[in-house]
Design a protein around this motif. Structure first.
Motif, PDB file in Angstrom:
ATOM      1  N   ALA A  55       0.836  -1.200   0.000  1.00 54.39           N
ATOM      2  CA  ALA A  55       0.000   0.000   0.000  1.00 54.39           C
ATOM      3  C   ALA A  55       0.872   1.252   0.000  1.00 54.39           C
ATOM      4  O   ALA A  55       1.651   1.460   0.919  1.00 54.39           O
ATOM      5  N   PRO A  56       0.754   2.087  -1.055  1.00 49.46           N
ATOM      6  CA  PRO A  56       1.507   3.335  -1.067  1.00 49.46           C
ATOM      7  C   PRO A  56       0.920   4.317  -0.054  1.00 49.46           C
ATOM      8  O   PRO A  56      -0.292   4.363   0.136  1.00 49.46           O
ATOM      9  N   ASP A  79      -3.846   4.397  -1.138  1.00 47.12           N
ATOM     10  CA  ASP A  79      -4.707   3.722  -2.099  1.00 47.12           C
ATOM     11  C   ASP A  79      -5.699   2.926  -1.252  1.00 47.12           C
ATOM     12  O   ASP A  79      -5.314   1.943  -0.622  1.00 47.12           O
ATOM     13  N   PRO A  80      -6.982   3.366  -1.186  1.00 44.62           N
ATOM     14  CA  PRO A  80      -7.900   2.799  -0.193  1.00 44.62           C
ATOM     15  C   PRO A  80      -7.974   1.270  -0.209  1.00 44.62           C
ATOM     16  O   PRO A  80      -7.946   0.641   0.846  1.00 44.62           O
ATOM     17  N   ALA A 133     -17.880   3.077   0.394  1.00 45.95           N
ATOM     18  CA  ALA A 133     -18.057   4.520   0.214  1.00 45.95           C
ATOM     19  C   ALA A 133     -16.706   5.223   0.144  1.00 45.95           C
ATOM     20  O   ALA A 133     -16.514   6.156  -0.638  1.00 45.95           O
ATOM     21  N   PHE A 134     -15.758   4.753   0.961  1.00 46.32           N
ATOM     22  CA  PHE A 134     -14.418   5.340   0.997  1.00 46.32           C
ATOM     23  C   PHE A 134     -13.711   5.099  -0.337  1.00 46.32           C
ATOM     24  O   PHE A 134     -13.102   5.997  -0.912  1.00 46.32           O
ATOM     25  N   HIS A 148      -7.589   9.638  -0.140  1.00 45.45           N
ATOM     26  CA  HIS A 148      -7.069   9.110  -1.403  1.00 45.45           C
ATOM     27  C   HIS A 148      -5.774   9.825  -1.771  1.00 45.45           C
ATOM     28  O   HIS A 148      -5.787  11.047  -1.919  1.00 45.45           O
ATOM     29  N   ARG A 149      -4.680   9.076  -1.936  1.00 46.76           N
ATOM     30  CA  ARG A 149      -3.421   9.673  -2.368  1.00 46.76           C
ATOM     31  C   ARG A 149      -3.589  10.281  -3.759  1.00 46.76           C
ATOM     32  O   ARG A 149      -2.967  11.279  -4.118  1.00 46.76           O
TER      33      ARG A 149
END
Lengths: 387, 381
Positions: free
Chosen positions: B84-85, B107-108, B127-128, B185-186
């Protein structure tokens, strides 16, 4: 008439073990207080002495430190020729554009690294910081991968001794010199040639710019002029103010010092109170005798207060003595503003010693008052009649 | 009269002295248990780290970014469950005092896979993931700042020159430290910045303890000869690095703790020496009545222990009650999320009190009981 102080001194000496234990417990509290506060004052001192009163630091607007700032080459050229910047003999403005990055280095005996600041400087960057002094080796040569390291960093971190090779950027850099900067924040930095650093990190912009103002009065105008030009989105600040903001890193240490001092101080007060109450009750017949001889009640009150203060003051003095050896010991902590290690020395200042003495007298005053007032309220006839 | 009654009566004889001593010891033990709790809290944060989670950062420092293509490359390595970034944002929420939580761009989908310790209701997860400006926040922080689903949060950039306008779409629960965070969110940040393609660090979940060392080596050797070489370490080692940045905290706290203990010892010894001195004749009487020396010694020492133990209970339990009722995160600007004075800490404090009581009373009591009956009765106190 006042009761002679000799009476108090002799009384303290008769009960010397109890006297000594009370003095020592006050001394301990004073010593911890001074010790922790000297840590905070060393850190603050390193930061507040870093700036020069005439220097103005320019950063990108909304950046919180040099590390997150960037100043374009055009921006730098524009601001250095503004009115109010001091010029040298050749008419050139005294100004420096610098690049600041952090690298991660392990301390001696550790595998985990801590962040250390690398500052890319030019020739004028050094003259803008009069406290910089090379103490070993030589200065780095422009255009070469050479660094000079502050003594505090060199003592604490691996790969930073004279002659070592320090890997960062695009390869190894040789350590060619050791410098000192008068216990300022620069004593926690590694300095290199700014152009070489820019090449290694593919940087086309600087991190910050430093300008020398012509005189103290022109600083505010200069700052206003820099900020008025919206093209470059820059903000300026006195260098002193920039470093003063970072003293927030000393906040937690100070909080710890005050917390311990206040809580333990109240505890030591109670201990002193105990000793003084015992002294009063042992000497109840003496006190009664003094009253019968004609000494006034306030003289008794005063005498016992003096005794408590002698106890406390001795404790305070011993506490100060105990704290002196830590003065000058170098240590380091994180400067959260720049996210990097800052080295500094414990600094037991005269002000701290005075604060320690006042603190001890306060303990004596509070701890002595109730026992002393009890002594002065004695009824002599009643006391003398007791077995 | 029983022995217990005798000890009790003696302790209560000079009530003011006993109370002052108990308070003095109580305050010192309050300081001591606070210090122990701080050290424990740091240790606990390390212990709560997931042994299967690795942190990948730029070899030079956390402030140097890595390219975002590393994520896909790490994802494909054998033994990796997900990578995960992450991008630490470090923005301001209202002001410094209110910014008592960390903010990460992520990154969700990958983040939810890797961050195993926290739980998010599945509808909130969706939703996220769906909404570009969505964010999830820790439960304790949501309660504190009164955030509800659908609320807007603005984070002012400090390191990045942009502000984030986020909407709360999920509330997650985990440990208190986990919950002191906000994730967004990145990609949203990337877009605002003009897509530099930078990642601050990667969180990598591996499938088994055996994979930890192998995956770390694979990652570091893969990127060794690039512009951005990496350093991969376990979450625990990563956090230890942060602690070591604080400096020699353990030495500082151990020194202060030692001085505090010595002070309690002095205070108690002084009190007990005064008490014993007043009772030299009584001790002689006890011995004349037939009580053995050991008996008398035990009586005096129990009295000392009763006093120090009372101080210990006051200080340690007091610390627990106090710290469980104040908002430390706001006081310390997120430096300490919580200070838990555990049963173990209290037990340590009480054990120290008992030992101090024994030592402090032992010396004066030994001296007093050494006197013969005749000497004792002749004593003028």
């Amino acid at each position: 008439m006042a009761i002679p102080i000799k009476y108090n001194l002799r009384s303290l000496f008769v009960r010397r073990i109890s006297t000594l234990m009370t003095i020592l417990s006050i001394a301990m509290v004073v010593a911890i207080f001074i010790g922790v506060m000297s840590l905070a004052s060393g850190l603050e001192n390193a930061l507040v002495t870093s700036g020069d009163p005439l220097n103005v630091l320019v950063r990108r607007r909304a950046s919180d430190s040099e590390l997150s700032s960037s100043v374009s080459r055009e921006g730098f050229q524009a601001i250095r020729y503004l009115d109010g910047v001091k010029t040298d003999d050749k008419g050139e403005p005294i100004s420096a554009a610098e690049i600041v990055i952090i690298i991660n280095l392990p301390k001696h005996g550790e595998e985990q690294g801590s962040n250390v600041i690398i500052r890319g400087v030019g020739p004028s960057g050094i003259s803008l910081r009069p406290k910089f002094k090379l103490v070993e080796g030589r200065m780095f040569q422009p255009g070469l991968r050479e660094v000079v390291v502050s003594r505090a960093i060199s003592q604490r971190f691996q790969h930073t001794a004279l002659g070592d090779h320090l890997p960062f950027g695009k390869g190894d850099w040789s350590v060619v010199g050791i410098f000192e900067a008068g216990n300022t924040a620069f004593d926690s930095e590694i300095w290199v040639d700014v152009n070489q650093l820019a090449a290694d990190y593919n940087r086309t912009t600087y991190s910050s710019a430093l300008l020398r103002a012509a005189d103290p009065r022109s600083i505010d105008d200069l700052i206003a002029r820099i900020e008025a030009d919206r093209r470059y989105d820059l903000t300026a600040q006195r260098e002193l103010a920039y470093y003063e903001e970072q003293t927030a890193s000393a906040g937690p240490i100070k909080a710890l010092g005050y917390f311990i001092a206040i809580v333990m101080g109240i505890g030591a007060c109670f201990a002193a109170m105990n000793t003084m109450y015992a002294a009063v009750s042992y000497r109840s017949r003496e006190i009664a005798t003094l009253l019968i001889l004609g000494y006034r009640r306030y003289a008794i009150l005063f005498s016992f207060m003096v005794e408590a203060l002698i106890l406390a003051l001795s404790g305070g003095l011993i506490g100060c003595l105990l704290s002196l050896p830590i003065n000058g010991i170098t240590t380091g902590t994180a400067n959260w503003q720049t996210f990097s290690e800052i080295a500094f020395a414990f600094q037991v200042t005269p002000q701290l010693l005075v604060a320690g003495i006042i603190f001890s007298l306060l303990m004596g005053l509070l701890g002595g008052f109730f026992p002393a007032s009890r002594a002065s309220r004695q009824k002599p006839a009643f006391t003398m009649r007791e077995a | 009269m029983s022995y217990r009654g005798f000890v009790w009566k003696n302790a209560a004889r000079n009530r003011r002295r006993t109370i002052l001593t108990v308070l003095s010891i109580g305050l010192a033990l309050f300081v001591l248990s606070t210090l122990v709790a701080i050290v424990n809290q740091f240790q606990k944060n390390l212990d709560e780290s997931n042994a299967l989670r690795l942190i990948v950062r730029h070899k030079v420092s956390l402030a140097n970014p890595m390219p975002e293509r590393y994520g896909a490359q790490i994802d494909r390595m054998p033994g990796v469950v997900a990578a995960a970034p992450m991008q630490w944002f470090g923005g301001l929420y209202i002001d410094k005092k209110n910014t008592d939580f960390a903010q990460f761009g992520c990154d969700p989908e990958a983040m939810l896979k890797v961050y195993t310790g926290v739980s998010v209701p599945s509808d909130q997860q969706d939703a996220f993931i769906k909404e570009r400006t969505a964010a999830i926040v820790g439960k304790s922080k949501a309660e504190k700042h009164n955030w509800k689903l659908g609320d807007r949060i603005t984070l002012t950039g400090q390191i990045f020159p942009v502000d984030l306008e986020l909407t709360v779409r999920g509330i997650f629960s985990g440990t208190l430290n986990d919950e002191a965070a906000l994730f967004f969110h990145r990609d949203y940040l990337e877009e605002l910045l003009g897509r530099p393609g930078n990642v601050g660090h990667y969180w990598v979940l591996v499938d088994s303890p055996d994979s930890v060392a192998r995956v770390s080596d694979t990652i570091d050797s893969t990127f060794q000869n690039t512009d951005a070489p990496t350093k991969t370490e376990t979450e625990r080692a990563f956090q230890q690095g942060f602690l070591s940045m604080l400096g020699n905290l353990n030495t500082l706290i151990a020194t202060i703790g030692g001085v505090v203990i010595f002070t309690i010892l002095l205070v108690t010894a002084n009190t007990m020496a005064m008490s014993v001195r007043e009772r030299v004749r009584e001790i002689a009487v006890l011995k004349a009545l037939g009580f053995g020396r050991v008996n008398v010694l035990a009586l005096l020492m129990s009295e000392g222990v009763v006093i120090t133990l009372a101080g210990g209970i006051l200080g340690c339990v007091g610390a627990r009650l106090l710290f469980s009722s104040v908002d430390l995160a706001a006081f310390t600007q997120g430096f300490l999320q919580v200070l838990d004075v555990t049963a173990g800490t209290i037990a340590t404090g009480l054990a120290i009190s008992v030992v101090i009581g024994l030592i402090a009373t032992g010396l004066p009591a030994l001296r007093a009981t050494k006197l013969t009956v005749a000497e004792g009765l002749r004593h003028v106190g």
